[in-house]
Structure formats: C-alpha cells, structure tokens
Design an enzyme around this catalytic site. Sequence first.
Site, short mmCIF file in Angstrom:
data_model
loop_
_atom_site.label_atom_id
_atom_site.label_comp_id
_atom_site.label_asym_id
_atom_site.label_seq_id
_atom_site.Cartn_x
_atom_site.Cartn_y
_atom_site.Cartn_z
N ALA A 1 -2.55 4.12 3.51
CA ALA A 1 -3.70 3.94 2.62
C ALA A 1 -4.74 3.00 3.19
O ALA A 1 -5.95 3.17 2.95
CB ALA A 1 -3.23 3.43 1.25
N SER B 1 0.85 -1.19 0.00
CA SER B 1 0.00 0.00 0.00
C SER B 1 0.88 1.23 0.00
O SER B 1 2.05 1.18 0.37
CB SER B 1 -0.88 0.03 1.25
OG SER B 1 -0.13 0.44 2.39
N ASP B 2 0.32 2.36 -0.42
CA ASP B 2 0.99 3.62 -0.12
C ASP B 2 0.82 3.86 1.38
O ASP B 2 -0.02 3.23 2.05
CB ASP B 2 0.38 4.76 -0.94
CG ASP B 2 1.38 5.89 -1.17
OD1 ASP B 2 2.34 6.01 -0.39
OD2 ASP B 2 1.20 6.66 -2.14
N CYS B 3 1.62 4.76 1.93
CA CYS B 3 1.70 4.87 3.38
C CYS B 3 0.42 5.45 3.99
O CYS B 3 0.03 6.58 3.70
CB CYS B 3 2.92 5.71 3.76
SG CYS B 3 4.45 4.91 3.26
#
Length: 775
Positions: free
Chosen positions: A296, A292-294
């Site tokens: 998310a 995931s993006d941070c």
Amino acid sequence: MALSPLLFTIISFLVLVQGQATAPPFACDWSNPSTRSYPFCNPKLPISQRVRDLVSRLTLDEKLSQLVNKAPPIPRLGIPRYQWWSEALHGVAGIGGGIFFNGTIASATSFPQVILTAATFDSHLWYRIGHAIGIEARAIYNAGQSIGMTFWAPNINIFRDPRWGRGQETAGEDPLMTSRYAVSYVRGLQGDSFQGGTLKGHLQASACCKHFTAYDLDNWKGVNRFVFDARVSMQDLADTYQPPFKSCIEEGHASGIMCAYNRVNGVPNCADYNLLTNVARKQWDFDGYITSDCGAVSLLHDEQGYAKSPEDAVSDVLRAGMDVECGSYLTEHAKSAVLKKKLPTSQIDRALHNLFSIRMRLGLFDGDPTKLPFGFIGPNNVCSKEHRYLALEAARNGIVLLKNQHSLLPLPKTNPPISLAVIGPNANASPLTLLGNYAGPPCKQLTLLQGFQHYVKDTLYHPGCDGGAKCATANIDQAVEVARKADYVVMVMGLDQNQEREERDRVHLDLPGKQLELINAVAKASKRPVILVLLCGGPVDISSPKYNDKVGGILWAGYPGELGAIALAQIIFGDHNPGGRLPITWYPKDYIKVPMTDMRMRADPSSSYPGRTYRFYTGPKVYEFGYGLSYTKYSYEFVSVTRNKLHFNHSSTHFMAQNSSETIRYKLVSELSEEACQSMAVSVTVGVQNHGSMVGKHPVLLFLKNGRQRNGNPMKQLVGFESVLLDAGKKGDVGFEVSPCEHMSRANEEGSLVIEEGSHLLLVGDVEYPIDVIV
C-alpha cells in the site's frame, strides 16, 4: 445427540506426527549473560521503559530495518527475526510467511468461512472460535514452526455490495453485528475472557482488525482497490463504516489494525493522519500497532499520485501514524527520506515503540516462551477433538434453510433405505472448495459427496457441469438420467473461488454458466422435488428455484469448513435442526445496475438509487437479512420492557426542519453524559417458544424502527441478538439491553449521532412494542 461412528472417527483423527520440535524464537535468553543484563530484557520493568531502552540501542539502519513485515534479526542484541504477517481468518493459515506447517504440526482446524459462522448470530460461538484459533497459533509457535504471532484478522469491513469477492471473509452487512463479531473474535484470539477486561499479562496471540476504512471493492469493471477513491459521506462513515473498528479497539482491545489500500475522499487510508492518529489513537485510545496492507505504501506515489516522491510517500505514512509496512518500500526509500530531512527520526522511534511493545506483550522478550504463560500449549491442542467439534457446531448452526416446501426436509432414514442422486459441480469438488479463501491446511478433508454416502449407501453421483462451478458447458442429459434412477435428488450448485475472492469481484448475481438450466432440467425429470444446496459467500439470485415447485428445498451452506460435509448431511437427514439466518440481503440480479463504486448507503429516490443493505435498501429482495427457516416453528412475545417512555432533559434540545411543515426535536449524543445514557437504558425480555417436535438452536433478532419513516433514517436497525437452545415444545426467555445513545440514535449529515423525538417500535419477528422518546 449421540455421535455417529464416522463422525467420532473423523473428530478423533489428529493429523499430528509425533517428533522432536524445534525451539521457538525469542529474545532475552537468560542463559546468555551478554543479553540478559539489558534493561529491555527485564520483565519486571514497565514495557514502555523496556522499549525506550531497546530503541535507544539501535542504529539508524537497524531501526529502519524493523519497519517492514520481514523484520531481520539484530544479532548483537540477541533479537531474532520476526514476521509481522500471518493469517488466521477462520483458522491458522500458512499465508504471509509467519507460520510453517512443515514439522510436528502439519495442519490446523479449518472453521467455516466467516460469512457462514456469522449466520449463527452467536457471539459466544464466535468467541470460542477465536479462542481456539489463538490456542492453535500459540501451539504452532511453541513447536518452533512460527516466527510471528501477529495475525491479520478479522476482516470487519461491511459487506456493502453483493458483488464483492471478499464479502465471504466478513460478518455481513450490519454494523452492530460486525462490531460484535470483531469484539468476540479479538477477545478470543488474544486470550481475554468473553466479557473482556481480564487480559492483564501476555497476549495469547495478536489480532489485527482490517481494512481501515471503507474498503469493500477489489476489482470491478476496471476499477481496482489500489487506485479506488471511495467517496463517503460523514453520515455513512459514522453509522456504517466506522462502528466495527471503534468497537474492535474500544471493546475488543485489538492490538493491531491495518490501513486499507483505497483512498477515502481523496486521502489514502495509510496516509490519513486524521484517521490513524486523531480517530484511532486519540478518540478511541488505540495502543497497538498499525500496519499497511501489502504494497500500500508504494501506491501513494507509484499509482495514486498522492505523494510527489517515494520519500514523500514514506514520510506521509509514518507521520500519519502507520508503524510497519507490508512490503519493501520503506527498506528502499526510508533512509533517503531521513537524509533529505523529510522524515524525522522521532517518527521512526514512535513506530518502533509500538512495534516492540507488541512483541513484548506477546512474551517474546521474556526468555523461553515455553516456560511462560501459554507455554504449556502444545501439538495436542491443534486439531483437537474439541476444536474440530467446534468447527462442526459452527457449520451446523450457520447453514440456512431457505425453502422447505411441504416439509420435504428432512429426508427419511427408512428401512428399506432410500436411493439418492447427488448432482452438481460442487457435489464432489475438492474439499478445499468447502473452506473459502485464506484457509490453512485442514485437519481432515471430506467432500460433500462423502458426507451423503455416510447416510445413503446407494448414492449416485454426476457433476452435471464441465469445469467446475463456472459450468460453461453442462451434461444435462446424463445428469437427468442419473436423477431419474433415484428416490431423492440433492443438487449442489453455487460459486467457488474462481468466481469470488480477493481481487475478483463479480459482475452479475446469476448462477454461473449453465447451472440454472441444469437445475430446471433435473428438477423436471426427478421423481420428487429436488433439494438445492448453494455453496457461495456472496448472494445469488435464485428467484427461479425459489418459485419452482419442483425445487422443494433450498439450503445455503456458505463455505462450511472442513466438517461442512458432515454438517450438511446431518441437517438434510434430520440429525440436526437448521437455525442459521442470513447475515446479508440477497438482491435480485437487476441490482447490478447500481455501480459498485457508489458508496452511498441511503436511497435517493430523485435519482432512482435504491440504497444498500436491509437498513436502507428500498427495492425488491430475493431473501431479506435475517431470513432463515427451521424444522420447527417459533413464536415470540415481549415479556417485559422496563420503560416505554424516555424523557431526555439532560442537555440542550436542537431543532431540525424535516420539510416545510415539520420540525424535529433532537438531542446530540455527544452532549449527553455516559451516566445519562446508562440511566436511560431499557431492559427487554423476549419470550420464545419452540412449537415443533425437534430441539432447535434459534437466533432471536431484536430490531428497532421509527414509528414514522423519515429521510435518512434506517428502515429498521438491529439492536440485539441472542441464540437460544430450546427443546421441543419448550419456552425460554432472552434478555436484551437497549441503550438509547447507542441503539436509538442515528447519524445526521454532519456525522453526529442524534436521538430524535417521536415514536419507536421494538420488533422481534412480527411482534412490536412501542417506545416513545420525548426531548
């Protein structure tokens, strides 16, 4: 070309302190009898078998602990901690926690920001940069200054809107070009060959293509990336947003992808089973890990309201196919999700299989990595002469000459020497301004002013603005007085990271503050027309300087990296011939009337929507995609084209009504075999001649356009590009392979690729060559 003494000194300078390096972290220490007997430590076994053995030995708590970017150690199995988050967008950076510049190695080569490197249109250069970054990453790990070898780069989103603060991180607005960049960078970083297919053993480093998918808005007029729901048609997904990721996986064989914060058509990317599993893993055969993006995962419940509970959010992302979270939401809620029977352990084991497979492919479970492939890479490979010269080459070949009225440039190197005034908020800005975002500590820092002073001892300087590029106030009278004293004036204007960066999109396309007023006043007062240099990632409306006769030259320098000052000075004083070409359309300032949230690529005349990028935008341009001048002139000719008629009789013919009087015959690409597509390929040879008196590196861009423009079709489409080095007066040939299925197709409204019957035109410069498609 001989290197100047200053340049030789700079490139030779290594910011390295010789000392005792600590050992890199690794599992399966063969000197430890308690761990080397485990099957997961046996490098002779298949990785899948080793991973199964490892996962089978973990408790539930140990399993869950490994699903976040800061994976803790498992001491009883001899497994060290691991940090999944490291960055290497245009050089190894200390962002994320996986890399430490606190020992033998204190810096890394900082290449130009990606948007400027893209302007070289040189995929071999992109590969070499990726490879150099991978070497430096492995050297830092071998020196014991890293706890992770997974790098969350490249950013391969399409630079759809000129206001996007992160557009600087990308390879521009064209899907084919971005795809080629993705493949070149990934192959280089991971240790593959330029052509691919030679990476059989360990990864040199792990690349991660981001942000999957349709992510190109950060924070615009109260709309942020965390809650934005991108409404994207199947047509635009198929021929704009998805191709770079498809190429990254199928051709580049990236070992990681990152799912983006935003939703697409209502579904969060990190919870989209169709996107992560059906498309990436099943259609494209992705075999790496998905992060995931941070933060998310938390958004699904806390901000987007997509999941009913934190446990549902955790279950949604793991069931969709995500493997590791950048953040701590899984740490806080995953066990509860298991206990509430929302999350089966089979999904946890699936994710762990993908994660530990990558760590094993990196050679981190095969004993001491310094005794394995890539173990010979050491501190002398960081900030090496070769890498720093590569950074210089990228900057020199990326800088774009936009205007050169009456051949004002290059400036003379005469005796007696000229005097020079360097004016502007970016002229003597911190060297870090030249790097752009996601940069690590550079090997050597140099301002643009210092680069000019190497050529002209009598150099005067004035910032012109107060407060940097924002230029809220300007000392115009003082700047004018400085300009009047010099033979020539260079003005260094543009943007910096306070105007454009992650979480900061622009709301206008003008030069900030008083910059234009300063340019006009100085240009009017100067003895000769001034040279304007622009530092920026995204485009700026410079229509006024473009048509101002007192502005004789304009150069776009992007964010040119640690050797950008040398590169720019060499171009301005004629020691290098500029050849960069714009990887993005430069729009007029009125384009801000278009909402940034409108994801449509194609123009809609009924609503006065002008479309986006050179492929579909129908409005006026300040500069077009691919524009760039040189100190020499080039001409083109089609030397050979293997066929000018393509007969498709391999599958069913379909019909589509264009309007009441026209029906278009077409083929579905999905119904054509790979053999049929390959058999219809067209080999094109383009002759190029340098008509000037300087050697030049020149990107040749081959476009295709329909002979008759139809609704929804690109006005033209890049189908190939190659960079050729030509001596003064010399000719050369450049070869292209045009695949009808890849290059002559377009997406229909359902997102299917179709090849339409009719006339097409190959286009290079102003020269055209017709090809007819018959179905």
